[in-house]
Design an enzyme around this catalytic site. Structure first.
Site, PDB file in Angstrom:
ATOM      1  N   LYS A 116       0.836  -1.212   0.000  1.00 20.40           N
ATOM      2  CA  LYS A 116       0.000   0.000   0.000  1.00 20.40           C
ATOM      3  C   LYS A 116       0.859   1.245   0.000  1.00 20.40           C
ATOM      4  CE  LYS A 116      -4.376  -1.754   1.608  1.00 20.40           C
ATOM      5  NZ  LYS A 116      -5.401  -1.759   2.647  1.00 20.40           N
ATOM      6  N   LYS A 197      -3.112 -12.649  -7.281  1.00 22.86           N
ATOM      7  CA  LYS A 197      -4.464 -12.858  -6.740  1.00 22.86           C
ATOM      8  C   LYS A 197      -5.447 -11.857  -7.344  1.00 22.86           C
ATOM      9  CE  LYS A 197      -4.479  -9.795  -2.825  1.00 22.86           C
ATOM     10  NZ  LYS A 197      -4.878  -9.411  -1.525  1.00 22.86           N
ATOM     11  N   LYS A 200      -9.062  -5.918  -6.085  1.00 21.59           N
ATOM     12  CA  LYS A 200      -9.753  -4.732  -6.622  1.00 21.59           C
ATOM     13  C   LYS A 200      -8.761  -3.675  -7.098  1.00 21.59           C
ATOM     14  CE  LYS A 200     -10.500  -3.510  -1.902  1.00 21.59           C
ATOM     15  NZ  LYS A 200     -11.394  -3.921  -0.860  1.00 21.59           N
TER      16      LYS A 200
HETATM   17  P1  AMP Z   1     -10.763  -6.970   1.454  1.00 22.40           P
HETATM   18  O1  AMP Z   1     -11.704  -6.568   0.369  1.00 22.40           O
HETATM   19  O2  AMP Z   1      -9.349  -6.816   1.090  1.00 22.40           O
HETATM   20  O3  AMP Z   1     -11.156  -6.340   2.781  1.00 22.40           O
HETATM   21  O4  AMP Z   1     -10.954  -8.552   1.629  1.00 22.40           O
HETATM   22  C1  AMP Z   1     -12.082  -9.129   2.219  1.00 22.40           C
HETATM   23  C2  AMP Z   1     -11.887 -10.622   2.393  1.00 22.40           C
HETATM   24  O5  AMP Z   1     -11.757 -11.263   1.109  1.00 22.40           O
HETATM   25  C3  AMP Z   1     -10.618 -11.012   3.172  1.00 22.40           C
HETATM   26  O6  AMP Z   1     -10.926 -12.113   4.011  1.00 22.40           O
HETATM   27  C4  AMP Z   1      -9.652 -11.442   2.104  1.00 22.40           C
HETATM   28  O7  AMP Z   1      -8.702 -12.376   2.572  1.00 22.40           O
HETATM   29  C5  AMP Z   1     -10.583 -12.079   1.090  1.00 22.40           C
HETATM   30  N1  AMP Z   1     -10.006 -12.035  -0.266  1.00 22.40           N
HETATM   31  C6  AMP Z   1      -9.590 -10.927  -0.933  1.00 22.40           C
HETATM   32  N2  AMP Z   1      -9.115 -11.247  -2.156  1.00 22.40           N
HETATM   33  C7  AMP Z   1      -9.240 -12.614  -2.270  1.00 22.40           C
HETATM   34  C8  AMP Z   1      -8.932 -13.552  -3.296  1.00 22.40           C
HETATM   35  N3  AMP Z   1      -8.405 -13.173  -4.465  1.00 22.40           N
HETATM   36  N4  AMP Z   1      -9.187 -14.869  -3.060  1.00 22.40           N
HETATM   37  C9  AMP Z   1      -9.728 -15.276  -1.889  1.00 22.40           C
HETATM   38  N5  AMP Z   1     -10.045 -14.440  -0.880  1.00 22.40           N
HETATM   39  C10 AMP Z   1      -9.816 -13.111  -1.054  1.00 22.40           C
END
Ligand code: AMP
Ligand code: TRP
Length: 332
Positions: A116, A197, A200
């Site tokens: 970040k 991965k 967003k």
């Molecule tokens: P965030 O939007 O970064 O707050 O992520 C929300 C949840 O989604 C967290 O538990 C992340 O670990 C999970 N997550 C985010 N990206 C992925 C991905 N590509 N595959 C699996 N889980 C994900």
């Protein structure tokens, strides 16, 4: 109030952009599946999102959108507690306490911080660095043995255990050390670059939860499959990713048939893509319908969050009181 005897669990999602199918298959779906076994606490991590560049005018809308996503995915307020992080002040209090236990060097090693800081070079704020202290507080306030997250949160959970251990050593046994609980898809890969991965921060590789069947079809058609010209024995990352989506979206029949075709060397990627697009659209349709209903009734959504904050605060304040007593910062 949350008086259930079940073990607790907690997870959170930041309101910082649209949710994708990686969030859904790696996290949200798990929250819903766990709700009979655990007393779940699920939060919109709005204080964490303050570390990112977000237009203040959009903040509240994004918070409500994530809350609606939890409900649309199937979270039931009779079983689980849904709340917004900033509505429960104990998070910030314990977060501060934890900054006094975490070594700066450990914080500086976090990959999320480094990523970040490299991405938002004009806004490398202290909150980006101390983020794991607040996340440890989010978790430990509810004493969960397990935390359902994707595997990108592994380092954060390691620091949570470190802070719990340090606290226990210094002030006496207080916290259980929580473990991550993953789904079959702890890391869904990007459609555009299956070595990374789905995230967003790189929208071209994402299937968003509000994508229409037409958009889903278009994106999956363009998904990278094999980059090598000669077929290899090992399934490529892109093809593996598509099979995973097919399986996670519940299309066992086509998953089995197409796996057999792959093994025989007769699989056509166009057919795989067609089935993956269909299965994804089918999986998301009920979610999308519920989401629309929930987001259109803001008054009801706000009531859920107000009630959730009360229930969360009740559990969190009990832990915080115990912590303060042990640290010698509470008059009894
Ligand atoms: P965030 O939007 O970064 O707050 O992520 C929300 C949840 O989604 C967290 O538990 C992340 O670990 C999970 N997550 C985010 N990206 C992925 C991905 N590509 N595959 C699996 N889980 C994900
Ligand atoms: N750091 C998580 C993410 O970026 C969000 C989060 C904040 C969280 N607090 C949490 C996840 C507590 C699990 C538990 O996805």
């Amino acid at each position: 109030m949350a008086t259930s005897k079940k073990p607790t669990t907690l997870s959170g999602i930041q309101p910082s952009g649209k949710l994708h199918i990686g969030n859904y298959l790696g996290a949200l779906k798990n929250f819903v599946e766990l709700q009979n076994e655990y007393q779940g606490f699920y939060m919109v991590a709005d204080l964490h999102a303050l570390t990112e560049d977000i237009d203040p005018k959009e903040r509240l809308a994004q918070t409500l959108e994530i809350a609606a996503a939890f409900i649309a995915a199937g979270l039931n307020q009779k079983k689980s507690v849904l709340f917004v992080q900033s509505f429960v002040p104990a998070h910030v209090e314990l977060g501060w306490i934890f900054t006094t236990l975490l070594p700066v060097a450990a914080l500086e090693r976090m990959t999320q911080y480094k990523d970040k800081a490299a991405r938002q070079t004009k806004n490398v704020n202290a909150g980006l660095l101390t983020y794991p202290a607040l996340m440890a507080a989010d978790i430990l306030l509810y004493q969960p043995p397990v935390v359902p997250v994707g595997d990108d949160q592994a380092q954060h959970l390691e620091l949570t255990r470190l802070v719990a251990k340090k606290f226990n050593q210094r002030y006496g046994d207080t916290f259980v050390l929580p473990k991550a609980l993953h789904t079959r898809i702890p890391r869904l890969m990007s459609l555009a670059d299956p070595t990374r991965k789905m995230s967003k921060s790189e929208p071209t590789g994402c299937l968003f939860l509000d994508d229409t069947p037409q958009v889903i079809e278009k994106k999956i058609k363009r998904a990278v499959t094999d980059t090598s010209s000669a077929p290899t024995k090992e399934m490529s990352a892109g093809v593996k990713n598509l099979f995973l989506i097919l399986e996670a979206c519940g299309d066992k029949k086509n998953h089995n048939a197409l796996t057999a075709a792959y093994q025989k060397g007769t699989l056509r990627y166009s057919e795989l893509k067609e089935k993956v697009a269909d299965a994804t659209s089918k999986e998301l349709a009920p979610y999308q319908k519920r989401y629309k209903d929930v987001i259109e009734n803001k008054a009801a959504l706000k009531r859920v969050l107000t009630d959730g904050a009360k229930r969360a605060a009740h559990a969190a304040d009990t832990t915080l009181k115990n912590v303060k007593e042990r640290m010698g910062i509470l008059l009894s």
